[in-house]
Design a protein around this motif. Structure first.
Motif, PDB file in Angstrom:
ATOM      1  N   LEU A   5      13.541   1.819 -54.174  1.00 41.20           N
ATOM      2  CA  LEU A   5      14.283   2.610 -53.273  1.00 41.20           C
ATOM      3  C   LEU A   5      15.917   2.736 -53.896  1.00 41.20           C
ATOM      4  O   LEU A   5      16.414   2.010 -54.407  1.00 41.20           O
ATOM      5  CB  LEU A   5      14.557   1.511 -52.056  1.00 41.20           C
ATOM      6  CG  LEU A   5      15.462   2.020 -50.931  1.00 41.20           C
ATOM      7  CD1 LEU A   5      14.843   3.294 -50.232  1.00 41.20           C
ATOM      8  CD2 LEU A   5      15.460   0.934 -49.843  1.00 41.20           C
ATOM      9  N   ILE A   6      16.104   4.185 -53.650  1.00 40.29           N
ATOM     10  CA  ILE A   6      17.351   4.447 -54.280  1.00 40.29           C
ATOM     11  C   ILE A   6      18.434   4.947 -53.011  1.00 40.29           C
ATOM     12  O   ILE A   6      18.111   5.787 -52.268  1.00 40.29           O
ATOM     13  CB  ILE A   6      17.328   5.834 -54.946  1.00 40.29           C
ATOM     14  CG1 ILE A   6      16.440   5.650 -56.155  1.00 40.29           C
ATOM     15  CG2 ILE A   6      18.608   6.414 -55.544  1.00 40.29           C
ATOM     16  CD1 ILE A   6      15.684   7.160 -56.645  1.00 40.29           C
ATOM     17  N   ALA A   7      19.630   4.120 -52.856  1.00 41.23           N
ATOM     18  CA  ALA A   7      20.344   4.248 -51.741  1.00 41.23           C
ATOM     19  C   ALA A   7      21.674   4.853 -52.344  1.00 41.23           C
ATOM     20  O   ALA A   7      22.248   4.387 -52.946  1.00 41.23           O
ATOM     21  CB  ALA A   7      20.683   2.900 -51.219  1.00 41.23           C
ATOM     22  N   GLU A   8      21.751   6.340 -52.203  1.00 42.19           N
ATOM     23  CA  GLU A   8      22.561   6.959 -52.621  1.00 42.19           C
ATOM     24  C   GLU A   8      22.852   8.160 -51.823  1.00 42.19           C
ATOM     25  O   GLU A   8      21.717   9.072 -51.489  1.00 42.19           O
ATOM     26  CB  GLU A   8      22.131   7.557 -54.206  1.00 42.19           C
ATOM     27  CG  GLU A   8      23.254   8.458 -54.782  1.00 42.19           C
ATOM     28  CD  GLU A   8      24.461   8.113 -55.034  1.00 42.19           C
ATOM     29  OE1 GLU A   8      25.362   8.414 -54.345  1.00 42.19           O
ATOM     30  OE2 GLU A   8      24.652   7.124 -55.926  1.00 42.19           O
ATOM     31  N   ASP A   9      24.055   8.561 -51.381  1.00 44.62           N
ATOM     32  CA  ASP A   9      24.365   9.781 -50.689  1.00 44.62           C
ATOM     33  C   ASP A   9      24.745  11.005 -51.295  1.00 44.62           C
ATOM     34  O   ASP A   9      24.712  12.158 -50.679  1.00 44.62           O
ATOM     35  CB  ASP A   9      25.569   9.386 -49.440  1.00 44.62           C
ATOM     36  CG  ASP A   9      26.805   9.138 -50.168  1.00 44.62           C
ATOM     37  OD1 ASP A   9      26.741   8.451 -51.200  1.00 44.62           O
ATOM     38  OD2 ASP A   9      27.844   9.609 -49.881  1.00 44.62           O
ATOM     39  N   GLU A  10      25.121  11.040 -52.681  1.00 45.81           N
ATOM     40  CA  GLU A  10      25.421  12.067 -53.418  1.00 45.81           C
ATOM     41  C   GLU A  10      24.088  12.661 -53.758  1.00 45.81           C
ATOM     42  O   GLU A  10      23.215  12.235 -54.587  1.00 45.81           O
ATOM     43  CB  GLU A  10      26.405  11.744 -54.564  1.00 45.81           C
ATOM     44  CG  GLU A  10      27.417  11.329 -54.146  1.00 45.81           C
ATOM     45  CD  GLU A  10      28.355  11.293 -55.491  1.00 45.81           C
ATOM     46  OE1 GLU A  10      28.468  12.218 -56.155  1.00 45.81           O
ATOM     47  OE2 GLU A  10      29.261  10.271 -55.553  1.00 45.81           O
ATOM     48  N   ALA A  11      23.725  13.840 -53.244  1.00 45.75           N
ATOM     49  CA  ALA A  11      22.261  14.438 -53.546  1.00 45.75           C
ATOM     50  C   ALA A  11      21.936  14.825 -54.772  1.00 45.75           C
ATOM     51  O   ALA A  11      20.811  14.562 -55.633  1.00 45.75           O
ATOM     52  CB  ALA A  11      22.221  15.824 -52.846  1.00 45.75           C
ATOM     53  N   ARG A  12      22.944  15.234 -55.540  1.00 51.19           N
ATOM     54  CA  ARG A  12      22.960  15.354 -57.181  1.00 51.19           C
ATOM     55  C   ARG A  12      22.557  14.330 -57.829  1.00 51.19           C
ATOM     56  O   ARG A  12      21.468  14.265 -58.672  1.00 51.19           O
ATOM     57  CB  ARG A  12      24.178  15.931 -57.669  1.00 51.19           C
ATOM     58  CG  ARG A  12      23.993  16.581 -59.193  1.00 51.19           C
ATOM     59  CD  ARG A  12      25.106  17.160 -59.666  1.00 51.19           C
ATOM     60  NE  ARG A  12      26.490  16.248 -59.626  1.00 51.19           N
ATOM     61  CZ  ARG A  12      27.036  15.852 -60.495  1.00 51.19           C
ATOM     62  NH1 ARG A  12      26.462  15.926 -61.882  1.00 51.19           N
ATOM     63  NH2 ARG A  12      28.076  14.977 -60.508  1.00 51.19           N
ATOM     64  N   ILE A  13      23.180  13.131 -57.567  1.00 51.91           N
ATOM     65  CA  ILE A  13      23.010  11.851 -58.279  1.00 51.91           C
ATOM     66  C   ILE A  13      21.357  11.588 -58.011  1.00 51.91           C
ATOM     67  O   ILE A  13      20.516  10.753 -58.597  1.00 51.91           O
ATOM     68  CB  ILE A  13      23.969  10.759 -58.307  1.00 51.91           C
ATOM     69  CG1 ILE A  13      25.278  11.328 -58.849  1.00 51.91           C
ATOM     70  CG2 ILE A  13      23.509   9.291 -58.776  1.00 51.91           C
ATOM     71  CD1 ILE A  13      26.378  10.512 -58.496  1.00 51.91           C
ATOM     72  N   ALA A  14      21.477  11.232 -56.638  1.00 53.68           N
ATOM     73  CA  ALA A  14      19.928  10.788 -56.019  1.00 53.68           C
ATOM     74  C   ALA A  14      18.795  11.367 -56.562  1.00 53.68           C
ATOM     75  O   ALA A  14      17.821  10.859 -57.171  1.00 53.68           O
ATOM     76  CB  ALA A  14      19.934  10.693 -54.485  1.00 53.68           C
ATOM     77  N   THR A  15      18.954  12.765 -56.855  1.00 52.26           N
ATOM     78  CA  THR A  15      17.761  13.722 -57.239  1.00 52.26           C
ATOM     79  C   THR A  15      17.564  13.396 -58.808  1.00 52.26           C
ATOM     80  O   THR A  15      16.646  13.240 -59.436  1.00 52.26           O
ATOM     81  CB  THR A  15      18.178  15.236 -57.313  1.00 52.26           C
ATOM     82  OG1 THR A  15      18.181  15.289 -55.946  1.00 52.26           O
ATOM     83  CG2 THR A  15      17.083  16.024 -57.753  1.00 52.26           C
ATOM     84  N   PHE A  16      18.829  13.175 -59.752  1.00 54.99           N
ATOM     85  CA  PHE A  16      18.821  12.853 -60.931  1.00 54.99           C
ATOM     86  C   PHE A  16      17.872  11.393 -61.407  1.00 54.99           C
ATOM     87  O   PHE A  16      17.125  11.464 -62.000  1.00 54.99           O
ATOM     88  CB  PHE A  16      20.152  12.746 -61.603  1.00 54.99           C
ATOM     89  CG  PHE A  16      20.294  12.010 -62.963  1.00 54.99           C
ATOM     90  CD1 PHE A  16      19.784  12.780 -64.032  1.00 54.99           C
ATOM     91  CD2 PHE A  16      20.895  11.012 -62.999  1.00 54.99           C
ATOM     92  CE1 PHE A  16      19.871  12.221 -65.295  1.00 54.99           C
ATOM     93  CE2 PHE A  16      21.054  10.397 -64.084  1.00 54.99           C
ATOM     94  CZ  PHE A  16      20.556  10.803 -65.325  1.00 54.99           C
ATOM     95  N   VAL A  17      18.420  10.541 -60.792  1.00 59.41           N
ATOM     96  CA  VAL A  17      17.592   9.048 -60.508  1.00 59.41           C
ATOM     97  C   VAL A  17      16.268   9.202 -60.275  1.00 59.41           C
ATOM     98  O   VAL A  17      15.429   8.709 -60.881  1.00 59.41           O
ATOM     99  CB  VAL A  17      18.625   8.223 -59.974  1.00 59.41           C
ATOM    100  CG1 VAL A  17      17.970   6.756 -59.929  1.00 59.41           C
ATOM    101  CG2 VAL A  17      19.976   7.971 -60.487  1.00 59.41           C
TER     102      VAL A  17
END
Length: 219
Positions: A5-17
């Motif tokens: 589970l990736i809890a991240e609100d910055e779409a660019r970082i979330a997509t990268f991870v």
């Protein structure tokens, strides 16, 4: 297959991870708010949580506190731009298993995730990758060509792993920079070309093919 589970609100970082973890053999899901992250983390569907601190709704520290208060022992890696000592201490004392500051390099995050996955049988992730005579042990970060052990740096190993996980696929320089060197890479850098040269010297000149104007391919 292990699920993260990736809890991240910055779409660019979330997509990268998310793209990097899927390429590494994990199932993933992104939660853009703290409230959603806590709800999903308590569902027992995930094996590890990558948790940003600055989340909308409730922040990462509150998510961690509620998660540990409910008795969950799910491994948690906090991923945040808040890297002051008191923030790191608060995260670790609050029950986080690890704390990684932004900007970060994906291979370091991946190494920390694999470290927190206690046993290979529990992760569902592939431990040994093979292509022809090349063998990569992603747990010990060791490489072999035939019967010979080959010394690779951390970055060389990560680059080799990216190729072996995508045999025959043309990988552009931009893809390699993003996946191996991190989301904050310099798109004009020639570092990928330099490291491909290192791999050719160590693993065999004919292993990685140049596709002119596009990138490289493992053959």
């Amino acid at each position: 297959m292990a699920s993260i589970l990736i809890a991240e609100d910055e779409a660019r970082i979330a997509t990268f991870v998310e793209k990097g973890l899927r390429a590494a053999g994990f199932a993933t899901r992104v939660a853009p708010t703290g409230t959603e992250a806590l709800h999903l983390a308590q569902s027992d569907e995930f094996d590890l949580l990558v948790l940003d601190v600055n989340l909308p709704g409730i922040d990462g520290f509150a998510v961690l506190e509620a998660l540990r208060g409910s008795g969950s022992r799910m491994p948690v890696i906090m991923l945040t731009a808040r890297v002051e000592l008191h923030d790191t201490v608060a995260g670790l004392e609050g029950g986080a298993d690890d704390y990684l500051g932004k900007p970060f390099r994906f291979d370091e995050l991946l190494a920390r995730i694999r470290l927190r996955m206690r046993r290979d049988d529990d992760t569902g992730a592939v431990v040994t990758l093979r292509h022809g005579e090349l063998e990569l042990d992603v747990r010990t970060r060791r490489a072999r060509v035939g019967t010979h052990s080959v010394e690779l740096s951390s970055r060389e190993f990560s680059l080799a792993e990216e190729f072996v996980r995508n045999p025959g696929q043309v990988l552009s320089r931009e893809q390699l920079l993003s996946r191996v060197w991190g989301y904050d890479f310099d798109p004009g850098s020639n570092v990928a070309d330099v490291y491909v040269g290192y791999l050719r010297q160590k693993l065999g000149a004919g292993l990685i093919e140049t596709v002119r104007g596009v990138g490289y391919r493992l053959v």
